[in-house]
Motif scaffolding. Structure first.
Motif, PDB file in Angstrom:
ATOM      1  N   LEU A 128       0.647  -1.158  -0.063  1.00  0.00           N
ATOM      2  CA  LEU A 128      -0.147  -0.043   0.007  1.00  0.00           C
ATOM      3  C   LEU A 128       0.879   1.221  -0.044  1.00  0.00           C
ATOM      4  CD1 LEU A 128      -2.639  -0.911   2.636  1.00  0.00           C
ATOM      5  CD2 LEU A 128      -2.768  -1.395   0.027  1.00  0.00           C
ATOM      6  N   GLY A 129       2.078   1.075   0.288  1.00  0.00           N
ATOM      7  CA  GLY A 129       3.007   2.132   0.115  1.00  0.00           C
ATOM      8  C   GLY A 129       2.904   3.145   1.278  1.00  0.00           C
ATOM      9  N   GLU A 130       2.435   2.442   2.400  1.00  0.00           N
ATOM     10  CA  GLU A 130       2.398   3.218   3.894  1.00  0.00           C
ATOM     11  C   GLU A 130       3.819   3.172   4.722  1.00  0.00           C
ATOM     12  OE1 GLU A 130      -1.023   1.888   5.976  1.00  0.00           O
ATOM     13  OE2 GLU A 130      -2.468   2.662   4.261  1.00  0.00           O
ATOM     14  N   ARG A 131       4.100   4.410   5.160  1.00  0.00           N
ATOM     15  CA  ARG A 131       5.404   4.253   5.897  1.00  0.00           C
ATOM     16  C   ARG A 131       5.031   4.244   7.427  1.00  0.00           C
ATOM     17  NH1 ARG A 131       9.710   6.325   2.980  1.00  0.00           N
ATOM     18  NH2 ARG A 131       9.083   7.358   0.941  1.00  0.00           N
ATOM     19  N   LEU A 132       6.046   3.581   8.207  1.00  0.00           N
ATOM     20  CA  LEU A 132       5.833   3.410   9.600  1.00  0.00           C
ATOM     21  C   LEU A 132       6.135   4.753  10.311  1.00  0.00           C
ATOM     22  CD1 LEU A 132       8.206   0.355  10.005  1.00  0.00           C
ATOM     23  CD2 LEU A 132       5.663   0.277   9.831  1.00  0.00           C
ATOM     24  N   SER A 137       6.493   1.888  14.770  1.00  0.00           N
ATOM     25  CA  SER A 137       7.868   1.463  14.726  1.00  0.00           C
ATOM     26  C   SER A 137       8.129   0.840  16.376  1.00  0.00           C
ATOM     27  CB  SER A 137       8.846   2.695  14.823  1.00  0.00           C
ATOM     28  OG  SER A 137       8.838   3.075  13.393  1.00  0.00           O
ATOM     29  N   ILE A 138       7.507   1.830  17.293  1.00  0.00           N
ATOM     30  CA  ILE A 138       7.490   1.119  18.757  1.00  0.00           C
ATOM     31  C   ILE A 138       6.849  -0.347  18.934  1.00  0.00           C
ATOM     32  CG2 ILE A 138       6.898   1.485  20.978  1.00  0.00           C
ATOM     33  CD1 ILE A 138       6.986   4.620  20.587  1.00  0.00           C
ATOM     34  N   GLY A 139       5.504  -0.265  18.179  1.00  0.00           N
ATOM     35  CA  GLY A 139       5.019  -1.461  18.288  1.00  0.00           C
ATOM     36  C   GLY A 139       5.673  -2.776  17.681  1.00  0.00           C
TER      37      GLY A 139
END
Length: 316
Positions: A128-132, A137-139
């Motif tokens: 989907l091209g979604e960035r963290l 990132s913590i999760g």
């Protein structure tokens, strides 16, 4: 044990107290389904179990859709999308979990399976091209720590089970099905979409049953197994799905999703109470880390990965 994919509707403007009470009720129904399925698997093989559970749940959802005046037809061009999502989130998820519980303690299997929202976040990046973001990132870091807490002591002691690999693959299949549903949505109501997915999963499980187990149950199950089977197909599958749709139509997606975080805790408690399992200290640490990880990413995944009318439930 069907953690199965479901669709959710856009939240309505108001919700009564009973809708909020249904959230913990669903966690109980789905959480205690884990030990119930393990009891069933002592006498009913996994392919037969999944054929029974998925077919009944699918039939109930389609019947409810009919009583609400919803058309059961799905556009022909959308059937490949529906079957792809169903294969991942229904068929693969349920079959893998059945074999996971045959090969690993239920308490550990339920913890590993609930890496689902973490995998959804990871798959959303390339598909989907979604960035963290920061919370994701913590999760992911918490989830990785949870897997280490669960897996490292087992690897060191030589007690690692293929069942945990099945559980991990099940969580990945669910997550990939979620992301693919977002990428290629199906033009159908939530009840119809999920009902047909469940029925398609039942057909696949039926072929597996005929191929690996034969067409008929060899003998009548014991009363305890019959009770567990009734709970599985009537309460944790059919009733839970109807309650899920009635609830998410009234509650915000994040609220309903956070309620599913109680499922692994209830599942572990049920394994202790019903199956007599005794999770180790590292199991409890893994559970705590997984719950924290899912809490970090799941509401965001629910709102970003899934369209406003599409989501997934986590009953097994």
């Amino acid at each position: 044990m069907g953690v199965t994919a479901t669709t959710v509707t856009s939240p309505a403007p108001s919700a009564s107290a009973r809708h909020y009470l249904v959230v913990p009720l669903l966690a109980i129904l789905w959480g205690f389904n884990w030990p119930a399925v393990r009891v069933i698997l002592d006498e009913i093989p996994p392919w037969t179990l999944r054929t029974l559970g998925l077919s009944l749940a699918g039939a109930v959802l389609l019947l409810v859709a009919l009583t609400r005046g919803q058309a059961l037809a799905v556009p022909r061009r959308h059937w490949p999308r529906l079957l792809l999502a169903g294969t991942l989130s229904i068929t693969a998820f349920n079959i893998l979990l059945a074999f996971a519980q045959l090969s690993a303690p239920t308490s550990r299997a339920v913890i590993v399976t609930f890496t689902m929202p973490l995998w959804a976040v990871l798959f959303a990046r390339p598909i989907l091209g979604e960035r963290l973001n920061r919370s994701q990132s913590i999760g992911l870091a918490l989830g990785a720590a949870g897997l280490v807490a669960l897996g490292w002591p087992l690897l060191v002691s030589g007690a690692w089970s293929v069942g945990l690999a099945y559980a991990l693959l099940a969580g990945m299949a669910w997550a990939l099905g979620t992301v693919m549903t977002k990428r290629a949505p199906v033009d159908a109501s939530p009840l119809v979409f999920t009902g047909w997915q469940l029925m398609a999963g039942a057909v696949c499980a039926g072929f597996g049953m005929l191929l690996f187990e034969g067409a008929a149950m060899p003998r009548l199950p014991s009363p305890g197994v019959l009770a567990a089977l009734a709970y599985h197909v009537l309460l944790s599958q059919a009733l839970a799905y109807v309650l899920w749709f009635a609830t998410v139509a009234r509650l915000p997606a994040g609220t309903a999703s956070l309620g599913t975080l109680m499922v692994p805790a209830v599942g572990v408690f049920g394994a202790v109470l019903i199956l007599g399992e005794r999770p180790t200290l590292t199991d409890w640490a893994g559970l705590a880390l997984m719950l924290a990880a899912a809490a970090s990413v799941l509401p965001l995944a629910q709102m970003r990965l899934l369209s406003p009318r599409t989501g997934e439930s986590n009953g097994v």
